[in-house]
Structure formats: C-alpha cells, structure tokens
Design an enzyme around this catalytic site. Structure first.
Site, mmCIF file in Angstrom:
data_model
loop_
_atom_site.group_PDB
_atom_site.id
_atom_site.type_symbol
_atom_site.label_atom_id
_atom_site.label_comp_id
_atom_site.label_asym_id
_atom_site.label_seq_id
_atom_site.Cartn_x
_atom_site.Cartn_y
_atom_site.Cartn_z
ATOM 1 N N SER A 1 -2.474 -4.151 -7.194
ATOM 2 C CA SER A 1 -1.986 -3.596 -6.280
ATOM 3 C C SER A 1 -1.694 -4.080 -4.851
ATOM 4 O O SER A 1 -0.924 -5.527 -5.551
ATOM 5 C CB SER A 1 -2.228 -2.216 -6.058
ATOM 6 N N SER B 1 -11.044 6.487 3.604
ATOM 7 C CA SER B 1 -9.929 6.139 3.110
ATOM 8 C C SER B 1 -10.954 6.497 1.444
ATOM 9 O O SER B 1 -11.684 6.590 1.371
ATOM 10 C CB SER B 1 -10.416 4.611 3.108
ATOM 11 N N THR C 1 -9.817 4.201 -0.743
ATOM 12 C CA THR C 1 -9.749 2.542 -1.496
ATOM 13 C C THR C 1 -10.368 1.830 -0.879
ATOM 14 O O THR C 1 -10.918 0.470 -1.736
ATOM 15 C CB THR C 1 -8.716 2.475 -2.505
#
Ligand code: 16G
Ligand code: MG
Length: 541
Positions: free
Chosen positions: A74, A501, A503
């Site tokens: 991404s 988080s 990620t």
C-alpha cells in the site's frame, strides 16, 4: 519416491517438503497478519508468501470458491511489500483465518507438513480436495513478481488452480474475486467497462469538459486511470500525475503523505479551484483537494462520507423509499463531521480502525456508507435495498420519485461494493458534485474540520495498551485513561485518544481541539505522559 502405492496425500506432502526448503524462515523474523495483512521489507517476505499460498489454497478449498491474494504494501516505501487475502465475496480475510495465517507463516519448513495436516483437520478440509482456486494480483513494486511466484508455489503444492492477473489495484482484485464467485463478468477489461459505462450513464454530458488531476503516488493507480481515461474522454479529462515514470512510489506524494502532512503532494501542477485527488500506492484510498487563493484545502474520508450520505439520503427521501441509511466511522473521524451528520438526522456508528470493522458494521444498514478519515471507504447496499430500489425503478411513474430512483440504481452500479476503491470513488464524487451542482468550496463549507494533531510514540511494548469503546478509551494499563482525561480537561471542546498501531511498532495519539496550537499541545502532553507511564511500568517489571 516411486509412484505405485503412493497416495495422492503423500505426493502432495512430498511436494511441500521439497518446495519448503527453498522458503526457509529468516532467523529472528516474526510475521503477523496485522490490520490488513502482512507488511515488511520485501527481502524477507517470500517465506511468508509461500506459506500464504498454502493457506489461501486451503481457504479456497474450504470455501469451495475463488480466493484472492494481493501482493502490496500500500502506502509503504518501495522496498517494502505485503500480502492481503481476499474472501470469496471480496471481503477481508476472516479473523479465524488471520490467526491461522500468523501461525502458519511462522512455522519452520521442517514442521510445515504437520502444521498443514493439523490445520486441514481443524477446518475439516482435505489437503487433496480439488475445489477452489486462487487469484493473485500485485502492485507495481519490483519485488512483486517474486512474491507472487512464492504465493503460487504454495498453492501449486496443494494442487490449487492459480490465476495470476499481474499488476492491478487492490480494489480491482477484490472486485474480480467477487465477480468470479457470482459468475459475473470478471476480467480487468470488464472492470473498466462496467465502471466507465456506469459513470457515463449517471454523469451525462456537460457543456465544458472538466479536467481532473489525480496524484497516483507513483503507483498502480496510474495504470488503472490510464486505461479508464480514453473511455471517459468525451466527458472528463483525467490528468494523471505522479504516474511512476519520474518518481518513487509514495515518496512526497500519495494519500498517506497528503493526509499526514496536511499538504499538497509534489508533482501536481494545480490551477485554482481545479478538482484534484490523491490516491495511495495500491489505489484503495482517495482524498480530494483544491487550491483557493493559493491555499491548500483537503477534503478527507469524512467529507467524502458526508457527501455520499447526503446525496443518497436525499435520493431515498425523494424516491419515498423505506430504507435505513447510516454512516460508519472510526475514532479518527473529525468531530465536526459526526456533529454534521447528526444534525442531518443521519445515524453514525463508531468502530475500531481497519476496513474489515467498518465494512462489517455497514452491513447493518440497508445503505451503509463507511469511510475512514484517511480515505478508505465505500457504500454497501443490502440485498433488501437492491431489491426495493430495482423493483421501484420499474414500477415508479411519478416524475420526481422516478428520477430519484433512477439515479439511485445508477449510483449502485458506480460503486465498487467489494471494497473501497480510490478510482471508482473519484468517479462517484465527480458525479455527485456535477448532479448537485456543488463547487469544491460549497462541499468543503458543509462543515469546518476541527484542528487535529496525530503523533507516533515509540514505546517498548505497544501491546500493553488495550482499548475499549471503539478505541476511544484505554482499558489498560490501569490509570492511564484517567491521566488522559485530566490532560483533556485543560482544553475546551477537546478530544484525545491513544491506540496501539496495527501496522507499525508504535502507539498513535490523536488530539482534536478548537485551535491547531491547542491540538498540538494536547497531543504532545498526552504523548509524553504515555511514554513516561509505560517506562515507569517497565522499570517496575
Ligand atoms: C491499515 C488499514 C487501514 C487503517 C490502517 C491503520 C485496511 C485495508 N487498511 O492500513 O484501514 O486505517 O491500517 O493503521 O484495513 P494503524 O493501525 O497503523 O494506525
Ligand atoms: Mg492502500
């Protein structure tokens, strides 16, 4: 091993043993299927990719359907890569299978056969079952072909069919998987045709042909838009910026950069009031921006959600349809957007971060609009909604009602309901702006964002922070939420939350206040409190 008397299962297991030795785990590396799959340096991803090929094949066999594997990291830098698995209806991998993915990806080559046998028993699917196939796509990263090949190697070991569709956007792969499983047109060309036809149908001709600039983050979105542009050229001019020919993927451009920096991407030569978009490296998020008196204005996922919800709500009312419409957001949604939606009588629900949570909740409504502030999002129409809308479209004879329901039908075809799609969302936004005769200014002025600040804090172990209330409150460690409450109470009209988080190895602080200075100051004081608090805890251990 000689052929006679050897069972198909033994042949399969032997092929796994033989291939696995080329994909040994990297010492010291621990993989985890995070918020949206695996993401790490590409050079260490192949062992996990091979194991995900095995796992996806098993998932495909158990679902007796096509499963997708997207090779992408991404918005991460070019040297990273990642993997996302797509369920048969285009959704994110089921949580149970996320856990299996983490387990299997950390299983060493020597134990892989046993682990797979156990897993096949647990999910009650034979390793030699012939059902299902996997569809593999990848973004534009140099490491993509190698990682895709590792996925295919795993799937082939389980004699699963593999269709490698090459370079595509993440939402294209989701759409293709979904279409394949419902036996509908399912090639990339079908994708372009379907969405360009739907756009042309609803958008219609205009006197002037607007030019729309899209910052493609030097990623795969450029390829998609390049294919769409000629199909739409009688209606709009799609100007592709940061197409990868001249810059690095996600460097100083793309939706993540723009949202984080709250500034324009490099590489876009804008004109005043021109419609501009920025998308991320795999084209599943988009944001709108424009310049007025040289000032940069960004319209984020919250603004897009209010635009979509307002448009659809009006059509549902005009068509006199009895359908529930709601918006799903996360804690990151700007407080002003939530208040605005409430003021319009539109229900709003808050869920934890991550598309899978929003998507699931949006299914509770007949028409569920979901967006993260960062630009991930789409609209879901329940089966009932589709039935009601399509039936009414045939039966309605009253003019206003008929026009509204016709637009609704057309809009349902312009949305990639499999997952949030930067490219089709751009087309949907342009359509709404034109049909409602909205300028960027009018859209932007629907409400004014409260100033906010986000900070990343690196603490020793982010897992000690647990949240509740859709991540808006901390449940553990004990006492931390009370400290946040005290800090927030020093500011008027303020909001602040902290979450680990999903990620990255950090916790995120988000503060929203009446002024930017206050938001900056609150975020910093909460950030340093969290750091000190966790350090003190650590020293007591
Ligand atoms: C992933 C999620 C995104 C979320 C982000 C949060 C998907 C497809 N992507 O990129 O929705 O906003 O993670 O990251 O679900 P964080 O946990 O590091 O804040
Ligand atoms: Mg993305």
């Amino acid at each position: 091993m000689s052929g006679e008397g050897v069972s198909p299962l033994e042949i399969t297991l032997e092929s796994i043993r033989a291939t696995a030795s080329s994909y040994n785990l990297v010492p010291g590396v621990k993989y985890a299927y995070g918020t949206a799959g695996f993401r790490c340096k590409a050079e260490i991803l192949a062992p996990a990719a091979y194991r995900m090929g095995l796992l996806s094949a098993l998932r495909a066999k158990s679902a007796k359907a096509a499963i997708g594997v997207m090779v992408t990291a991404s918005h991460n830098p070019p040297e990273d890569n990642g993997l996302k698995v797509v369920e048969p209806q285009g959704e994110m991998l089921l949580p149970r299978w996320e856990n299996y993915s983490t387990q299997l990806s950390n299983t060493d080559s020597a134990s892989l056969v046993e682990a797979l046998k156990d897993l096949s028993e647990e999910v009650d699917v034979s390793l030699t079952s012939a059902r299902g196939k996997i569809i593999v796509g990848r973004d534009t990263r140099d490491s993509g072909p190698l990682i895709s090949a590792a996925v295919a190697a795993g799937a082939h070991n389980l004699q699963c069919k593999v269709e490698d569709i090459g370079v595509c956007t993440t939402p294209q792969l989701h759409w293709i998987v979904k279409q394949t499983n419902i036996s509908k047109p399912n090639t990339i060309e079908d994708y372009y045709r379907t969405f360009s036809d739907s756009f042309i149908n609803l958008y219609g001709k205009s006197e002037s042909k607007p030019s729309i600039k899209v910052d493609c983050a030097n990623g795969v979105g450029a390829k998609s838009l390049r294919s769409l542009a000629p199909l739409l050229s009688d209606y709009i001019d799609l100007v592709i910026c940061n197409d990868g020919s001249n810059g690095k993927l996600n460097e100083n451009c793309g939706a993540d950069f723009v949202k984080l920096m709250q500034n324009a991407p490099q590489g876009v030569n804008y004109s005043e009031n021109e419609h501009c978009y920025t998308i991320d490296g795999d084209a599943d998020r988009s944001l709108f921006f424009f310049f007025q008196d040289h000032k940069f204005n960004m319209l984020d996922g919250d603004k897009i959600a209010t635009l979509f919800a307002g448009f659809l709500n009006t059509l549902i009312h005009e068509a006199e349809l009895d359908l529930s419409l709601g918006v799903v957001q996360t804690a990151y949604a700007n407080g002003s957007s939530t208040s605005y939606l409430h003021s319009k009588g539109i229900p709003v629900v808050c869920v934890p971060t991550g598309v899978k949570h929003l998507h699931k909740k949006a299914e509770d409504f007949d028409v569920g609009v979901y967006f993260e502030a960062n630009g991930h999002g789409t609209v879901l129409f329940s089966d009932t909604a589709m039935e009601v809308i399509n039936k009414r479209a045939v039966q309605e004879t009253r003019k206003i009602q008929q026009s509204a329901v016709t637009r609704l039908v057309a809009f349902t075809k312009l949305i990639n309901t499999a997952v949030g799609d930067a490219v089709t969302n751009i087309l949907a936004i342009e359509t709404i702006l034109k049909l409602c005769n909205l300028s960027p200014q009018t859209w932007n002025n629907m409400y004014t964002d409260l100033p906010y600040r986000q900070l990343k804090i690196n603490i020793r172990d982010r897992d000690i922070i647990k949240t509740r209330d859709a991540e808006r409150k901390i449940s553990s460690p004990e006492g931390m939420q009370e400290k946040i409450d005290v800090l927030v109470s020093d500011y008027s009209n303020a909001r602040c939350f902290v979450r680990p988080s999903g990620t990255e190895n950090c916790v995120r602080v988000h503060a929203e206040c009446a002024t930017q200075r206050e938001a900056d100051s609150l975020a910093m004081s909460v950030g340093s409190m969290v750091f000190d608090f966790t350090e003190a805890l650590h020293s007591r251990l």
